[in-house]
Design an enzyme around this catalytic site. Structure first.
Site, PDB file in Angstrom:
ATOM      1  N   SER A  56      41.637  -0.890 -19.191  1.00 37.72           N
ATOM      2  CA  SER A  56      40.757   0.276 -19.143  1.00 37.72           C
ATOM      3  C   SER A  56      39.423  -0.119 -18.510  1.00 37.72           C
ATOM      4  O   SER A  56      39.414  -0.616 -17.381  1.00 37.72           O
ATOM      5  CB  SER A  56      40.591   0.867 -20.543  1.00 37.72           C
ATOM      6  OG  SER A  56      40.006   2.149 -20.473  1.00 37.72           O
TER       7      SER A  56
ATOM      8  N   GLU B  14      49.092   8.132 -18.297  1.00 34.64           N
ATOM      9  CA  GLU B  14      47.758   7.738 -18.775  1.00 34.64           C
ATOM     10  C   GLU B  14      47.007   8.920 -19.392  1.00 34.64           C
ATOM     11  O   GLU B  14      46.312   8.784 -20.395  1.00 34.64           O
ATOM     12  CB  GLU B  14      46.937   7.187 -17.602  1.00 34.64           C
ATOM     13  CG  GLU B  14      47.494   5.939 -16.941  1.00 34.64           C
ATOM     14  CD  GLU B  14      46.950   4.664 -17.554  1.00 34.64           C
ATOM     15  OE1 GLU B  14      46.114   4.765 -18.461  1.00 34.64           O
ATOM     16  OE2 GLU B  14      47.381   3.590 -17.129  1.00 34.64           O
TER      17      GLU B  14
ATOM     18  N   HIS C 114      47.977   5.386 -21.979  1.00 37.83           N
ATOM     19  CA  HIS C 114      46.897   4.596 -21.393  1.00 37.83           C
ATOM     20  C   HIS C 114      46.923   3.143 -21.875  1.00 37.83           C
ATOM     21  O   HIS C 114      46.789   2.865 -23.070  1.00 37.83           O
ATOM     22  CB  HIS C 114      45.568   5.243 -21.758  1.00 37.83           C
ATOM     23  CG  HIS C 114      44.360   4.509 -21.285  1.00 37.83           C
ATOM     24  ND1 HIS C 114      44.204   4.080 -19.982  1.00 37.83           N
ATOM     25  CD2 HIS C 114      43.223   4.120 -21.935  1.00 37.83           C
ATOM     26  CE1 HIS C 114      43.042   3.478 -19.858  1.00 37.83           C
ATOM     27  NE2 HIS C 114      42.429   3.474 -21.027  1.00 37.83           N
TER      28      HIS C 114
END
Length: 525
Positions: A173, A299, A424
């Site tokens: 991330s 995601e 994600h």
């Protein structure tokens, strides 16, 4: 340096007070301690607002952590390797540059491999990324903390059995975006030899601060500081407590979830980046090293939850689509009102269609996936592949979630409104043990963890040109990636497709960064 060896197979060694800093200053190495340091407890986390969606620290306070936080953790299988130093993975935590800490990710899944794991803390939010877009407060202090941690690794990791010239930086991330940033910065050149960026890129729209000077002044005014002279502003802000400064950021959270992030700095020898990332990639300013970029197939589903999206009031959002979507899709303030409405309608036509939003939340999740992650990750991968000599690879995590993991996610986020694929950063949960998202110890999870660690990560880390791996630019103009769909490596196949931004997103002409009166910065792909 002295240390205590744990009795377990892995020795957990946490070095204390490696770095020190003053508010809004670049960190410097701390004086070494003397004697034996007992590394038996996790270090302080960096001060941060505790966002409800990321609650990972047991506290009733909105502000958690400490300014005394620039620590790193070293996990090693052996202090005296048999004849050779081991590969090193430096993992950078995610959290939108606002929250998180190094020991969010642990070594258990890597325990049987000959690799040293280092996890790091770095300053977050306002304390790590405040910028007045000038030499007084240039910004990027959190990224410079990461550079200093890499310098520490380069100098000391051999004492823990790791090779200073066998370092792979990795992150998920915003940690993945940080890896992307470290690859382009001249400050980190020579400090790592490989890079793995999971579910994040510096070209994602949330990965750079929009109008940093304006945001900084809003916080200064909120704590009673003048804004006519930035030297006076900074002096005044330093007289406020760190808790007050961090708490004041709540004023911005209704309009933006991740307000403080990296910036383009004024040119100087200490600038982490003084041009837009696109221009820095094109100019080969940073590190030309083998790189691996990844993203999950779904995601965006992760972000159909508070505080990003109030799914319980989806009909109200639907009625105000033209007004609300620009904030969710991160292009508010980029256009005049007519153009903004035009972009909003183009997005609705492509992802939602003519029906109700509540009947096509999967389309909204796909919109968020492409806007927040897929487009920027693919752009960065392709740009690097075209402008550096070292190979660039990519994979997409597209593995059906085992039932035990599905039940755990539903316990955390509730039952999804539609069937979703891999979420994600979900691939990294099979490489590192993560308390927030624990992977159950079942046969499917064990097999997938082995596939990721041995056949993808370690194959990349231990090789240079990877045999039978297709690079992202091998079939231009299409984007080539490994589609990870099963636990058996033979099930995973390479695909070549048009990148998500190849026509649609590029045609929208959403700027990569807003021009500001101070910097006048822009970039073109």
């Amino acid at each position: 340096m002295s240390f205590v060896e744990d009795s377990e197979q892995w020795n957990r060694l946490t070095s204390r007070r490696n770095f020190v800093y003053d508010k809004e200053k670049r960190a410097v190495p701390s004086d070494p301690w003397t004697g034996i340091f007992h590394a038996t407890q996790a270090p302080n986390v960096c001060m941060q607002l505790q966002l409800k969606v990321f609650e990972s620290i047991n506290s009733s306070s909105d502000v958690v952590g400490s300014e005394d936080c620039l620590y790193l953790n070293v996990y090693t299988p052996k202090l005296q390797p048999d004849g050779k130093l081991l590969n090193v993975i430096v993992q950078i935590h995610g959290g939108g540059y606002q929250v998180g800490f190094g020991h969010m990710t642990g070594p258990s899944f890597l325990l049987d491999r000959d690799v040293v794991l280092v996890t790091i803390n770095y300053r977050l939010g306002l304390l790590g990324f405040l910028s007045f877009e000038d030499s007084v407060v240039p910004g990027n202090f959190g990224l410079k903390d990461q550079v200093l941690a890499l310098q520490w690794v380069n100098k000391h990791i051999s004492a823990f059995g790791g090779g200073p010239n066998k370092v792979t930086i990795a992150g998920m991330s915003s940690g993945g975006a940080a890896v992307d940033s470290l690859m382009l910065s001249p400050l980190s050149k020579g400090l790592f030899q490989k890079a793995i960026s999971n579910s994040g890129s510096e070209l994602n729209p949330w990965a750079m601060t929009k109008e940093p000077r304006k945001l900084g002044f809003l916080i200064a005014e909120a704590v009673g500081c003048p804004t006519t002279d930035t030297k006076i502003t900074l002096k005044c802000m330093r007289e406020r407590s760190a808790e007050q400064l961090v708490s004041s950021v709540k004023l911005l959270m209704d309009r933006m979830i991740f307000p403080f992030a990296p910036v383009v700095e004024p040119p100087s020898s200490e600038a982490f980046m003084d041009k837009h990332p696109v221009d820095m990639i094109k100019s080969n300013a940073g590190s030309d090293v083998p790189a691996l970029f990844s993203y999950s197939i779904d995601e965006g589903q992760t972000f159909l939850a508070k505080p990003f999206f109030d799914i319980d009031h989806v009909d109200e959002f639907d009625k105000a689509w033209n007004e609300k979507l620009p904030g969710l899709a991160l292009y508010d303030g980029f256009f005049d009102s007519d153009k903004e409405k035009e972009v909003s309608q183009a997005l609705r036509k492509r992802f939602i269609g003519d029906g109700k939003l509540s009947d096509n939340l999967k389309g909204l999740a796909k919109l968020i996936s492409e806007r927040y992650f897929d487009d920027g990750i693919q752009k960065s991968s392709l740009l690097r592949a075209q402008h550096q000599d070292s190979p660039v690879y990519s994979y997409r995590f597209n593995f059906p979630r085992p039932a035990a993991e599905q039940a755990h996610l539903e316990k955390m986020f509730g039952k999804p409104k539609f069937e979703a694929g891999s979420l994600h950063g979900e691939d990294t949960f099979y490489v590192f043990d993560t308390p927030m998202f624990p992977v159950k110890d079942g046969p499917e999870a064990r097999a997938l963890s082995k596939t990721f660690i041995d056949d993808i990560w370690m194959t990349f880390i231990e090789g240079n040109q990877i045999a039978n791996w297709s690079t992202v630019d091998s079939k231009l103009p299409q984007f080539t990636f490994l589609d990870v769909i099963g636990t058996n490596p033979k099930e995973n196949v390479f695909r070549s497709e048009n990148s998500v931004g190849h026509s649609f997103w590029n045609a929208l002409n959403i700027p990569l960064q807003v021009k500001s009166a101070k910097s006048g910065l822009h970039a073109e792909l």
